[in-house]
Motif scaffolding. Structure first.
Motif, PDB file in Angstrom:
ATOM      1  N   LEU A   1      -8.057  55.748  29.655  1.00  9.37           N
ATOM      2  CA  LEU A   1      -8.485  55.069  30.867  1.00  9.37           C
ATOM      3  C   LEU A   1      -9.812  55.529  31.057  1.00  9.37           C
ATOM      4  CD1 LEU A   1      -5.068  55.342  33.118  1.00  9.37           C
ATOM      5  CD2 LEU A   1      -6.034  53.276  32.033  1.00  9.37           C
ATOM      6  N   ARG A   2      -9.976  56.926  31.228  1.00 10.53           N
ATOM      7  CA  ARG A   2     -11.402  57.335  31.461  1.00 10.53           C
ATOM      8  C   ARG A   2     -12.370  56.636  30.499  1.00 10.53           C
ATOM      9  NH1 ARG A   2     -14.329  60.935  29.323  1.00 10.53           N
ATOM     10  NH2 ARG A   2     -12.737  61.825  27.946  1.00 10.53           N
ATOM     11  N   ASP A   3     -12.260  56.747  29.329  1.00  9.86           N
ATOM     12  CA  ASP A   3     -13.042  56.136  28.287  1.00  9.86           C
ATOM     13  C   ASP A   3     -13.436  54.556  28.592  1.00  9.86           C
ATOM     14  OD1 ASP A   3     -13.541  58.555  27.307  1.00  9.86           O
ATOM     15  OD2 ASP A   3     -12.123  58.158  25.493  1.00  9.86           O
ATOM     16  N   LEU A   4     -12.323  53.944  28.558  1.00 13.06           N
ATOM     17  CA  LEU A   4     -12.390  52.448  28.926  1.00 13.06           C
ATOM     18  C   LEU A   4     -13.047  52.116  30.171  1.00 13.06           C
ATOM     19  CD1 LEU A   4     -11.655  49.717  27.867  1.00 13.06           C
ATOM     20  CD2 LEU A   4      -9.392  50.010  29.265  1.00 13.06           C
ATOM     21  N   SER A   5     -12.980  52.877  31.108  1.00 14.23           N
ATOM     22  CA  SER A   5     -13.554  52.470  32.453  1.00 14.23           C
ATOM     23  C   SER A   5     -14.956  52.871  32.345  1.00 14.23           C
ATOM     24  CB  SER A   5     -12.964  53.396  33.595  1.00 14.23           C
ATOM     25  OG  SER A   5     -13.230  54.737  33.359  1.00 14.23           O
ATOM     26  N   LEU A   6     -15.536  53.852  31.562  1.00 16.62           N
ATOM     27  CA  LEU A   6     -16.902  54.241  31.588  1.00 16.62           C
ATOM     28  C   LEU A   6     -17.356  53.105  30.530  1.00 16.62           C
ATOM     29  CD1 LEU A   6     -16.633  58.056  30.993  1.00 16.62           C
ATOM     30  CD2 LEU A   6     -17.430  57.033  32.852  1.00 16.62           C
ATOM     31  N   ALA A   7     -16.648  52.850  29.415  1.00 19.73           N
ATOM     32  CA  ALA A   7     -17.278  51.827  28.448  1.00 19.73           C
ATOM     33  C   ALA A   7     -17.583  50.619  29.392  1.00 19.73           C
ATOM     34  CB  ALA A   7     -16.399  51.705  27.249  1.00 19.73           C
ATOM     35  N   GLN A   8     -16.639  50.052  29.923  1.00 18.95           N
ATOM     36  CA  GLN A   8     -16.741  48.756  30.827  1.00 18.95           C
ATOM     37  C   GLN A   8     -17.980  48.767  31.888  1.00 18.95           C
ATOM     38  OE1 GLN A   8     -12.768  47.621  31.598  1.00 18.95           O
ATOM     39  NE2 GLN A   8     -12.453  46.718  29.757  1.00 18.95           N
ATOM     40  N   ALA A   9     -17.943  50.034  32.361  1.00 18.25           N
ATOM     41  CA  ALA A   9     -19.012  50.029  33.460  1.00 18.25           C
ATOM     42  C   ALA A   9     -20.405  50.261  32.908  1.00 18.25           C
ATOM     43  CB  ALA A   9     -18.529  51.262  34.139  1.00 18.25           C
ATOM     44  N   GLY A  10     -20.578  50.407  31.479  1.00 17.26           N
ATOM     45  CA  GLY A  10     -21.813  50.742  30.721  1.00 17.26           C
ATOM     46  C   GLY A  10     -22.349  51.994  30.914  1.00 17.26           C
TER      47      GLY A  10
ATOM     48  N   VAL B   1     -17.418  49.230  20.616  1.00 15.32           N
ATOM     49  CA  VAL B   1     -18.354  48.240  19.697  1.00 15.32           C
ATOM     50  C   VAL B   1     -19.348  47.703  20.545  1.00 15.32           C
ATOM     51  CG1 VAL B   1     -18.555  46.269  18.151  1.00 15.32           C
ATOM     52  CG2 VAL B   1     -16.596  48.238  17.926  1.00 15.32           C
ATOM     53  N   GLU B   2     -19.165  47.133  21.598  1.00 19.36           N
ATOM     54  CA  GLU B   2     -19.989  46.270  22.347  1.00 19.36           C
ATOM     55  C   GLU B   2     -21.263  47.331  22.932  1.00 19.36           C
ATOM     56  OE1 GLU B   2     -17.875  44.194  25.326  1.00 19.36           O
ATOM     57  OE2 GLU B   2     -17.382  42.431  23.791  1.00 19.36           O
ATOM     58  N   ALA B   3     -20.920  48.611  23.197  1.00 15.90           N
ATOM     59  CA  ALA B   3     -21.740  49.810  23.730  1.00 15.90           C
ATOM     60  C   ALA B   3     -22.702  49.996  22.885  1.00 15.90           C
ATOM     61  CB  ALA B   3     -21.020  50.905  24.092  1.00 15.90           C
ATOM     62  N   HIS B   4     -22.412  49.916  21.458  1.00 15.26           N
ATOM     63  CA  HIS B   4     -23.246  49.975  20.372  1.00 15.26           C
ATOM     64  C   HIS B   4     -24.163  48.650  19.983  1.00 15.26           C
ATOM     65  CE1 HIS B   4     -21.057  53.705  19.216  1.00 15.26           C
ATOM     66  NE2 HIS B   4     -21.883  54.137  18.643  1.00 15.26           N
TER      67      HIS B   4
ATOM     68  N   ARG C   1       6.194  53.112  24.323  1.00 13.55           N
ATOM     69  CA  ARG C   1       4.897  53.744  24.265  1.00 13.55           C
ATOM     70  C   ARG C   1       4.802  54.467  23.055  1.00 13.55           C
ATOM     71  NH1 ARG C   1       0.632  57.054  24.818  1.00 13.55           N
ATOM     72  NH2 ARG C   1      -0.817  56.356  25.869  1.00 13.55           N
ATOM     73  N   ALA C   2       5.813  55.345  22.791  1.00 11.91           N
ATOM     74  CA  ALA C   2       5.687  56.164  21.492  1.00 11.91           C
ATOM     75  C   ALA C   2       5.542  55.573  20.298  1.00 11.91           C
ATOM     76  CB  ALA C   2       6.963  57.080  21.647  1.00 11.91           C
ATOM     77  N   SER C   3       6.211  54.298  19.981  1.00 11.03           N
ATOM     78  CA  SER C   3       5.990  53.421  18.842  1.00 11.03           C
ATOM     79  C   SER C   3       5.056  52.642  19.013  1.00 11.03           C
ATOM     80  CB  SER C   3       7.369  52.868  18.735  1.00 11.03           C
ATOM     81  OG  SER C   3       7.832  52.063  19.718  1.00 11.03           O
ATOM     82  N   GLY C   4       4.561  51.909  20.051  1.00 13.06           N
ATOM     83  CA  GLY C   4       3.689  50.932  20.203  1.00 13.06           C
ATOM     84  C   GLY C   4       2.290  51.151  20.839  1.00 13.06           C
ATOM     85  N   GLY C   5       2.103  52.515  21.560  1.00 10.78           N
ATOM     86  CA  GLY C   5       0.801  52.784  22.214  1.00 10.78           C
ATOM     87  C   GLY C   5       1.078  52.135  23.443  1.00 10.78           C
ATOM     88  N   ALA C   6      -0.019  52.574  24.435  1.00 10.91           N
ATOM     89  CA  ALA C   6       0.047  52.056  25.662  1.00 10.91           C
ATOM     90  C   ALA C   6      -0.846  50.649  25.816  1.00 10.91           C
ATOM     91  CB  ALA C   6      -0.956  52.938  26.707  1.00 10.91           C
ATOM     92  N   GLY C   7      -1.243  50.325  24.594  1.00 10.82           N
ATOM     93  CA  GLY C   7      -2.022  48.760  24.824  1.00 10.82           C
ATOM     94  C   GLY C   7      -3.428  48.882  25.255  1.00 10.82           C
ATOM     95  N   LEU C   8      -4.003  50.155  25.167  1.00  8.21           N
ATOM     96  CA  LEU C   8      -5.462  50.305  25.378  1.00  8.21           C
ATOM     97  C   LEU C   8      -6.461  50.390  23.822  1.00  8.21           C
ATOM     98  CD1 LEU C   8      -5.035  53.153  28.590  1.00  8.21           C
ATOM     99  CD2 LEU C   8      -5.643  50.688  28.671  1.00  8.21           C
ATOM    100  N   GLY C   9      -5.662  50.785  22.972  1.00  3.83           N
ATOM    101  CA  GLY C   9      -6.510  51.066  21.830  1.00  3.83           C
ATOM    102  C   GLY C   9      -7.553  50.001  21.579  1.00  3.83           C
ATOM    103  N   LEU C  10      -7.217  48.645  21.505  1.00  2.34           N
ATOM    104  CA  LEU C  10      -8.116  47.689  21.032  1.00  2.34           C
ATOM    105  C   LEU C  10      -9.214  47.409  22.078  1.00  2.34           C
ATOM    106  CD1 LEU C  10      -5.777  45.185  18.991  1.00  2.34           C
ATOM    107  CD2 LEU C  10      -7.539  46.803  18.030  1.00  2.34           C
ATOM    108  N   ALA C  11      -8.709  47.483  23.605  1.00  2.00           N
ATOM    109  CA  ALA C  11      -9.547  47.347  24.270  1.00  2.00           C
ATOM    110  C   ALA C  11     -10.692  48.550  24.386  1.00  2.00           C
ATOM    111  CB  ALA C  11      -9.134  47.606  26.017  1.00  2.00           C
ATOM    112  N   ILE C  12     -10.232  49.491  23.905  1.00  2.00           N
ATOM    113  CA  ILE C  12     -11.212  50.763  23.994  1.00  2.00           C
ATOM    114  C   ILE C  12     -12.189  50.362  22.683  1.00  2.00           C
ATOM    115  CG2 ILE C  12     -11.630  53.207  23.645  1.00  2.00           C
ATOM    116  CD1 ILE C  12      -9.115  53.617  25.025  1.00  2.00           C
ATOM    117  N   VAL C  13     -11.467  50.061  21.588  1.00  2.00           N
ATOM    118  CA  VAL C  13     -12.435  49.597  20.402  1.00  2.00           C
ATOM    119  C   VAL C  13     -13.505  48.638  20.730  1.00  2.00           C
ATOM    120  CG1 VAL C  13     -12.229  48.323  18.246  1.00  2.00           C
ATOM    121  CG2 VAL C  13     -10.548  50.389  18.836  1.00  2.00           C
TER     122      VAL C  13
END
Length: 393
Positions: free
Chosen positions: A227-236, A367-370, A351-363
């Motif tokens: 959540l921290r990485d996602l919020s930082l990335a989306q905030a630039g 990528v867009e930050a680069h 969540r243990a088998s499928g994740g929280a659903g944040l992985g692709l959002a962080i990806v």
């Protein structure tokens, strides 16, 4: 006046009054001058051409000399008043009255037209203003009618698009809060129940039990970091340590890490790495996180006997990283949501088998930050291909 409609009507009336008054004044002066000239010419033509007996013969060119007082406009006007009779004066007076009467009618017509135009302009603005007030009060379902295809119509379209976006963002915020509460609630409930049992003496602090609790704590820490990485990335504000990096070696390292997991599931992992590729300035750890996430998702969704292929090449002046699988694929109506936060293709998975659903959002955010882009091509039952393009410079 603070009312737009009143200001428009007043503006119409003022412009019309000035233009009509100027037209009337110029027309009256021109008609009066031409009328005087015409009347004077007609009077002069009525004079006998032959001088009376005993008169002196005029000198050559004297017949073209103006009459005394013709060079003085005021004396000429006095002369015209003495020459003209009552019919001529009455005609000029009627002409002047008709001019001002026409001016008054034109002014009234302009005011009526101004009222119509002002209402036409002000009505959509009042609708947008009233709807904006209701939006400010929390009603995000407001839509205003689009009555024209001009600037006012564009304003209404922009307002409607804004309310749709606000409603979507509000729903996304509500879902985000609910998803975070759900994701945090499950491991916290497990921790609370086990700790309370240990405190009450019902559960013994066995090493296996403590290991299970440690797993739940790890899940919580990972979720918070995601959540921290996602919020930082989306905030630039995601800090990137950019350095020239050999992406081919990075892909090979990531493939080596996940290969045991692929072998355990019976999935074949293949690599297609082009030689002599440039070394773009990227954050090595963040791009490695992207590759790991894409490979992990591909292996998770590919059944035994399937294939996952990771490739890297240069295309159109950019580096292209792609991960393809022969798994279950994604339905077409779900493709546009795979990069949403907390999105799961199968919402029933734990969540243990499928994740929280944040992985692709962080990806996507990394990528867009680069300065890159990520796309997905998939069909239900036909596998998926995720393609990442990164600038070389």
């Amino acid at each position: 006046m603070k009312n737009l409609q009143g200001r428009l009507i007043l503006a119409f009336a003022a412009v019309s009054l000035v233009s009509i008054a100027a037209t009337a004044a110029i027309t009256g002066a021109f008609v009066r001058t031409e009328f005087d000239r015409y009347f004077f010419t007609m009077r002069m033509m009525e004079r006998p051409p032959v001088p009376p007996p005993g008169a002196r013969t005029p000198l050559p060119g004297a017949e073209r000399s103006p009459m005394p007082g013709m060079r003085d406009p005021s004396r000429m006007r006095d002369m015209m008043r003495r020459i003209m009779g009552a019919p001529e004066l009455q005609f000029l007076d009627q002409l002047r009255r008709a001019t001002w009467r026409a001016s008054l009618i034109g002014l009234l017509a302009a005011v009526l037209l101004g009222i119509v135009v002002a209402r036409h302009v002000a009505a959509p603005l009042r609708q947008v203003s009233a709807a904006a007030v209701r939006v400010g009060q929390g009603d995000l379902s407001q839509q205003v009618p689009v009555l024209s295809d001009d600037e006012l119509g564009n304003l209404a379209k922009a307002f409607n698009a804004m309310t749709v976006d606000l409603k979507r963002l509000d729903e996304s915020r509500r879902h985000l809060v609910a998803d975070i509460a759900h994701e945090l609630g499950t491991p916290l409930s497990v921790l609370q129940a086990n700790l309370e049992g240990m405190l009450d003496g019902i559960i013994e602090p066995h090493p296996d039990r403590l290991a299970a609790l440690h797993t739940q704590v790890t899940l919580l820490a990972r979720l918070v970091n995601d959540l921290r990485d996602l919020s930082l990335a989306q905030a630039g504000r995601l800090v990137l340590d950019r350095r020239p990096t050999d992406l081919a070696a990075l892909v090979a390292d990531a493939a080596a890490v996940v290969s045991p997991h692929a072998a355990e599931k019976g999935v074949e992992l293949l690599s297609r790495l082009a030689p002599n590729l440039p070394t773009p300035p990227v954050d090595r750890d963040r791009i490695l996180q992207v590759i790991h996430n894409l490979l992990d998702n591909a292996i998770r969704h590919t059944p035994a006997g399937g294939t996952v292929t990771v490739g890297l090449d240069a295309h159109a002046g950019r580096l292209r990283l792609w991960v393809a699988d022969t798994g279950s694929g994604i339905p077409q109506e779900e493709v546009e949501h795979v990069f949403d936060r907390f999105y799961r293709l199968d919402a029933s998975r734990a969540r243990a088998s499928g994740g929280a659903g944040l992985g692709l959002a962080i990806v996507k955010s990394i990528v867009e930050a680069h300065g890159g882009q990520i796309q997905v091509a998939s069909t239900a039952g036909g596998g998926s291909t995720f393609t990442v393009t990164l600038p070389v410079v």
